[in-house]
Motif scaffolding. Structure first.
Motif, PDB file in Angstrom:
ATOM      1  N   PRO A  41      14.118  -4.665  -4.086  1.00 21.38           N
ATOM      2  CA  PRO A  41      13.070  -4.026  -4.885  1.00 21.38           C
ATOM      3  C   PRO A  41      11.945  -3.465  -4.032  1.00 21.38           C
ATOM      4  O   PRO A  41      11.239  -2.568  -4.462  1.00 21.38           O
ATOM      5  N   ARG A  42      11.789  -3.982  -2.808  1.00 22.05           N
ATOM      6  CA  ARG A  42      10.681  -3.505  -1.979  1.00 22.05           C
ATOM      7  C   ARG A  42      10.856  -2.046  -1.602  1.00 22.05           C
ATOM      8  O   ARG A  42       9.908  -1.365  -1.255  1.00 22.05           O
ATOM      9  N   SER A  82      -1.070  -9.255  -4.416  1.00 25.40           N
ATOM     10  CA  SER A  82      -1.811  -9.524  -3.179  1.00 25.40           C
ATOM     11  C   SER A  82      -1.604 -10.981  -2.787  1.00 25.40           C
ATOM     12  O   SER A  82      -1.082 -11.778  -3.567  1.00 25.40           O
ATOM     13  N   THR A 139       5.232 -15.750   1.993  1.00 20.54           N
ATOM     14  CA  THR A 139       6.642 -15.995   2.259  1.00 20.54           C
ATOM     15  C   THR A 139       7.242 -17.079   1.371  1.00 20.54           C
ATOM     16  O   THR A 139       8.413 -17.390   1.488  1.00 20.54           O
ATOM     17  N   SER A 140       6.437 -17.637   0.478  1.00 24.55           N
ATOM     18  CA  SER A 140       6.962 -18.713  -0.370  1.00 24.55           C
ATOM     19  C   SER A 140       7.811 -18.196  -1.520  1.00 24.55           C
ATOM     20  O   SER A 140       8.576 -18.946  -2.114  1.00 24.55           O
ATOM     21  N   HIS A 142       6.181  -8.558  -3.889  1.00 20.09           N
ATOM     22  CA  HIS A 142       5.457  -7.645  -3.005  1.00 20.09           C
ATOM     23  C   HIS A 142       4.435  -6.810  -3.756  1.00 20.09           C
ATOM     24  O   HIS A 142       3.633  -6.120  -3.151  1.00 20.09           O
ATOM     25  N   GLN A 143       4.477  -6.859  -5.080  1.00 21.65           N
ATOM     26  CA  GLN A 143       3.498  -6.096  -5.850  1.00 21.65           C
ATOM     27  C   GLN A 143       2.209  -6.887  -6.090  1.00 21.65           C
ATOM     28  O   GLN A 143       1.314  -6.422  -6.773  1.00 21.65           O
ATOM     29  N   ARG A 197      12.068   0.210  -3.658  1.00 22.40           N
ATOM     30  CA  ARG A 197      11.812   1.074  -4.814  1.00 22.40           C
ATOM     31  C   ARG A 197      10.344   1.451  -4.844  1.00 22.40           C
ATOM     32  O   ARG A 197       9.533   0.951  -4.083  1.00 22.40           O
ATOM     33  N   ILE A 198      10.011   2.346  -5.787  1.00 23.00           N
ATOM     34  CA  ILE A 198       8.638   2.836  -5.833  1.00 23.00           C
ATOM     35  C   ILE A 198       7.677   1.663  -5.841  1.00 23.00           C
ATOM     36  O   ILE A 198       7.785   0.732  -6.632  1.00 23.00           O
ATOM     37  N   ASP A 199       6.706   1.752  -4.924  1.00 24.37           N
ATOM     38  CA  ASP A 199       5.823   0.620  -4.699  1.00 24.37           C
ATOM     39  C   ASP A 199       4.636   0.687  -5.649  1.00 24.37           C
ATOM     40  O   ASP A 199       3.528   1.006  -5.257  1.00 24.37           O
ATOM     41  N   GLY A 200       4.882   0.398  -6.896  1.00 25.15           N
ATOM     42  CA  GLY A 200       3.799   0.497  -7.879  1.00 25.15           C
ATOM     43  C   GLY A 200       3.149  -0.833  -8.143  1.00 25.15           C
ATOM     44  O   GLY A 200       3.708  -1.886  -7.888  1.00 25.15           O
ATOM     45  N   GLY A 201       1.957  -0.798  -8.665  1.00 22.43           N
ATOM     46  CA  GLY A 201       1.329  -2.000  -9.206  1.00 22.43           C
ATOM     47  C   GLY A 201       0.823  -2.977  -8.189  1.00 22.43           C
ATOM     48  O   GLY A 201       0.489  -4.095  -8.523  1.00 22.43           O
ATOM     49  N   ARG A 202       0.762  -2.600  -6.895  1.00 23.50           N
ATOM     50  CA  ARG A 202       0.178  -3.529  -5.935  1.00 23.50           C
ATOM     51  C   ARG A 202      -1.308  -3.648  -6.246  1.00 23.50           C
ATOM     52  O   ARG A 202      -2.038  -2.671  -6.248  1.00 23.50           O
ATOM     53  N   SER A 203      -1.723  -4.840  -6.521  1.00 23.84           N
ATOM     54  CA  SER A 203      -3.092  -5.015  -6.982  1.00 23.84           C
ATOM     55  C   SER A 203      -3.958  -5.560  -5.863  1.00 23.84           C
ATOM     56  O   SER A 203      -3.476  -6.037  -4.847  1.00 23.84           O
ATOM     57  N   GLY A 204      -5.256  -5.503  -6.089  1.00 26.08           N
ATOM     58  CA  GLY A 204      -6.193  -6.104  -5.143  1.00 26.08           C
ATOM     59  C   GLY A 204      -6.269  -7.584  -5.414  1.00 26.08           C
ATOM     60  O   GLY A 204      -5.401  -8.159  -6.055  1.00 26.08           O
ATOM     61  N   HIS A 205      -7.290  -8.184  -4.905  1.00 22.59           N
ATOM     62  CA  HIS A 205      -7.395  -9.627  -5.073  1.00 22.59           C
ATOM     63  C   HIS A 205      -7.816  -9.988  -6.476  1.00 22.59           C
ATOM     64  O   HIS A 205      -8.719  -9.413  -7.006  1.00 22.59           O
ATOM     65  N   TYR A 221      10.797 -19.256   1.626  1.00 22.86           N
ATOM     66  CA  TYR A 221      11.120 -19.215   0.206  1.00 22.86           C
ATOM     67  C   TYR A 221      12.300 -20.103  -0.135  1.00 22.86           C
ATOM     68  O   TYR A 221      12.415 -20.568  -1.269  1.00 22.86           O
TER      69      TYR A 221
END
Ligand SMILES: Nc1ncnc2c1ncn2[C@@H]1O[C@H](COP(=O)(O)OP(=O)(O)OP(=O)(O)O)[C@@H](O)[C@H]1O
Ligand code: SF4
Ligand SMILES: [Mg+2]
Lengths: 335, 327
Positions: B316-317, A161, A106-107, A158-159, B319-327, B219
């Motif tokens: 933007p959330r 982790s 949330t930052s 949001h993209q 829109r197409i949810d691309g590129g969410r990466s793992g850790h 934020y």
């Protein structure tokens, strides 16, 4: 106990913070004094509600009303910053003192690209063009270990982790090269498996950049590994502060003993000390004398009447009547 | 996203067909259309012949299909009351309503957002409390009363502004505008305030509560900790985050403004579609009523589509949810 040879980076003297509410005043920080040297990592520990976050917020001037600094002073490189006008303090935030908060999820503002937020911060503090700031931002993302940083620069929060987002937050805190970072439980919200990575990263970056850190955490393991010195807070006061080995291995204050789960050096109350019973008092019911006295296995008459203040004990400072002005432990304490 | 738009378009078509059916039903089941067209002395045979020639004896589905096809071309028949093509009546009234609605909406959005931001940022200031109290009055007074009060003060007592009509209009093609003459602009002031006031207070209260909420988020705290200027925080980070709900409500309100224009147009004798509709109701002028119904529905549907698309632009959330990466 700052060494006279060099000026501490940050000095907090007798800080008092109060909440002015409808039901009167609540004293949340009482006579808090400590310093941080350049490049040093000061760990801050204490139970929930001890005043760790309030201390951090006071330093960066972001106490939220009705909270207010009602006494003491805060000095950055010898200059008072607690009484600066808002605009001057704003220029110090991010530029001289960076901050990292608990929750990386949330930052970051969800509606702005990560890169936009970095460029914005850099350009707020440094005279750089859009391109220069962008270049520097990408380098920073690389430095905090984000793969294919140039591409990720234009992604939205949001993209990423949780762990990656906290890396971005660290990059944001570092992007104007502050001299001090206040990290308030920077890994608490993260998966256990990545907590160590983030702490290691923070430690490495701050060493490389010569940045001092005030690291608030509940994790004694992190403290033992990362901090140079440790401050232990209890009910709005500092109970003990000193070099990490001393505080962790040879805790002087009964509360620190309990926190560390350590075996006391002497005395008969071994079993009681390994775990602190009871809970920290709320702000409106702090007992007179030593705030810890209802829970303290070593408490004696004086503890219920007089507030102990920090006194030097070897390389540390301890606020406990078990120690006298010379730093020696009183043997006849049990009165 | 394409799939989303297609889904929304399909929904829109469905809504329009439903509305069209209601309008069609009014035509067919409220009164006898033949009765409305012919005189008392027309014989039964003549009536039947007319019925046949107009296709009124065809199966319902066929008639509905024809109605939709005509409506799609803006063809709604002839007004019973004025014996003029409905499409021409509507086209004549449309500019008046649109200009009134646009000015009212602009007033509502501009002042609503400004006052909302102010009262949200400084909730404890005296001026904020004043605006909030005033807005309560705006919400609770009925539109017609506000209109009458404004007329009383500015037209009757002070004599500054006209109390009815559009003033002088200038024709540009088929569009008649009041923006180009001084009397046209003066005539717009009171009705647009009357029409926009309710929506303005609504938007102001919405922006205020969103703003209060956003200012408490992490934020924003972090943005402060980064040393961003108040301007960047308030108008960049905070305001943008209040926009999603504001866009929704504003979009819906724009539709409401056009619908509510009926009352305002009646109070100010504003020659728009609302006034036309009210007069048609009095005469049971079904073709005009049906056309109005369909037009308002079209406006609502189009606005909703635009609102949905704006979501994508702002957040933007979604829109197409691309590129969410793992850790
Ligand atoms: N707005 C407020 N009004 C009254 N008391 C408050 C307010 N904000 C914080 N406090 C009190 O101030 C004290 C210190 O809070 P602080 O957040 O500094 O604790 P902390 O040591 O950071 O705890 P944690 O480990 O849970 O983060 C707490 O007792 C809290 O209840
Ligand atoms: S001052 Fe007394 S009560 Fe407080 S910690 Fe020391 S011994 Fe315990
Ligand atoms: Mg805290």
């Amino acid at each position: 106990m700052s060494s006279p040879s060099r000026q501490p980076l940050l000095e907090v003297r007798n800080l008092r913070v109060e909440f002015f509410g409808r039901r009167g005043r609540l004293l949340a920080l009482d006579d808090v004094s400590f310093h941080i040297d350049p490049g040093e990592v000061l760990g801050v520990v204490g139970e929930s509600g001890a005043g760790k976050s309030l201390t951090g917020a006071s330093i960066i001037g972001l106490l939220e009303p009705p909270g207010r600094i009602s006494g003491g002073e805060i000095l950055l490189e010898g200059k008072r910053i607690d009484n600066l006008p808002y605009e001057e303090l704003r220029r110090i935030r991010g530029r001289q003192i960076g901050a990292i908060f608990q929750d990386p999820l949330t930052s970051l503002n969800p509606l702005y690209r990560v890169g936009e937020q970095i460029v914005e911060t850099i350009r707020t503090h440094l005279p750089m063009s859009e391109q220069q700031a962008r270049k520097r931002g990408i380098e920073l993302l690389q430095e905090v270990g984000i793969p294919s940083a140039a591409e990720r620069f234009d992604h939205y929060p949001h993209q990423f982790s949780g762990g990656m987002r906290q890396r971005v937050v660290i990059a944001l805190a570092l992007c104007a090269e502050p001299k001090l970072i206040i990290a308030d439980e920077p890994t608490t919200a993260l998966d256990v498996s990545i907590q160590a990575q983030i702490i290691t990263l923070l430690k490495r970056l701050c060493r490389d950049h010569g940045t001092a850190v005030m690291l608030v955490t509940h994790d004694m393991g992190v403290i033992a590994e990362t901090a140079d010195r440790v401050a232990v807070m209890y009910a709005g006061r500092i109970a003990e502060i000193g070099p990490v080995q001393d505080v962790v291995k040879r805790a002087r204050h009964p509360y620190t003993h309990g926190l560390m789960g350590a075996i006391p050096e002497m005395g008969a109350d071994i079993d009681k000390l390994t775990q602190i019973e009871g809970a920290m008092p709320r702000l409106n019911s702090i007992p007179p004398g030593c705030a810890f006295n209802p829970r303290c296995p070593s408490a004696f008459d004086r503890c219920r009447e007089e507030k102990p203040y920090l006194l030097p004990v070897e390389r540390s400072q301890v606020a406990c009547w078990l120690y006298d002005e010379t730093g020696a432990r009183r043997e006849a304490a049990h009165g | 996203m394409i799939a989303f738009i297609l889904r929304r378009l399909a929904q829109a078509v469905l809504v329009m067909l439903t509305v069209a059916f209601i309008a069609f039903a009014m035509f067919n089941f409220v009164g006898d259309p033949i009765n409305n067209m012919v005189g008392q002395d027309t014989s039964l045979q003549d009536r039947e012949a007319l019925r046949q020639s107009l296709g009124l004896n065809d199966p319902l589905v066929l008639r509905f299909g024809r109605f939709v096809a005509n409506a799609a071309q803006g063809e709604f028949g002839v007004s019973f009351r004025l014996a003029e093509p409905v499409s021409r009546l509507i086209l004549n009234a449309l500019p008046a309503t649109m200009e009134l609605a646009i000015v009212a909406a602009l007033l509502a959005v501009i002042f609503g957002v400004m006052l909302g931001v102010y009262t949200g940022l400084y909730p404890n200031r005296w001026l904020s409390r004043f605006f909030l109290t005033i807005s309560l009055i705006g919400v609770s007074l009925p539109t017609f009363l506000i209109g009458i009060l404004l007329i009383l003060v500015f037209a009757v007592l002070l004599g500054l502004l006209p109390s009815f009509g559009r003033g002088e209009v200038v024709r540009i093609g088929w569009w008649s505008t009041g923006f180009l003459t001084w009397s046209g602009i003066k005539a717009l002031i009171l009705p647009s305030i009357t029409l926009g006031l309710f929506q303005m207070t609504l938007i102001m209260r919405l922006v205020r509560s969103e703003m209060l909420e956003v200012m408490r988020t992490d934020y924003i705290k972090f943005a402060r900790a980064r040393g961003l200027t108040n301007r960047a925080i308030n108008f960049g980070h905070a305001l943008k985050n209040t926009l999603v709900p504001v866009i929704t409500i504003t979009g819906l309100q724009l539709g409401a403004i056009i619908a509510f224009a009926i009352i305002t147009e009646t109070v100010f004798q504003w020659p728009g579609m609302g006034l036309l509709f009210i007069q048609s109701v009095q005469f049971a002028d079904i073709p005009v009523m049906a056309a109005y119904l369909i037009l308002v529905a079209v406006i609502f549907v189009v606005i909703n589509l635009i609102v949905d698309l704006l979501y994508f632009a702002v957040d933007p959330r979604l829109r197409i949810d691309g590129g969410r990466s793992g850790h």
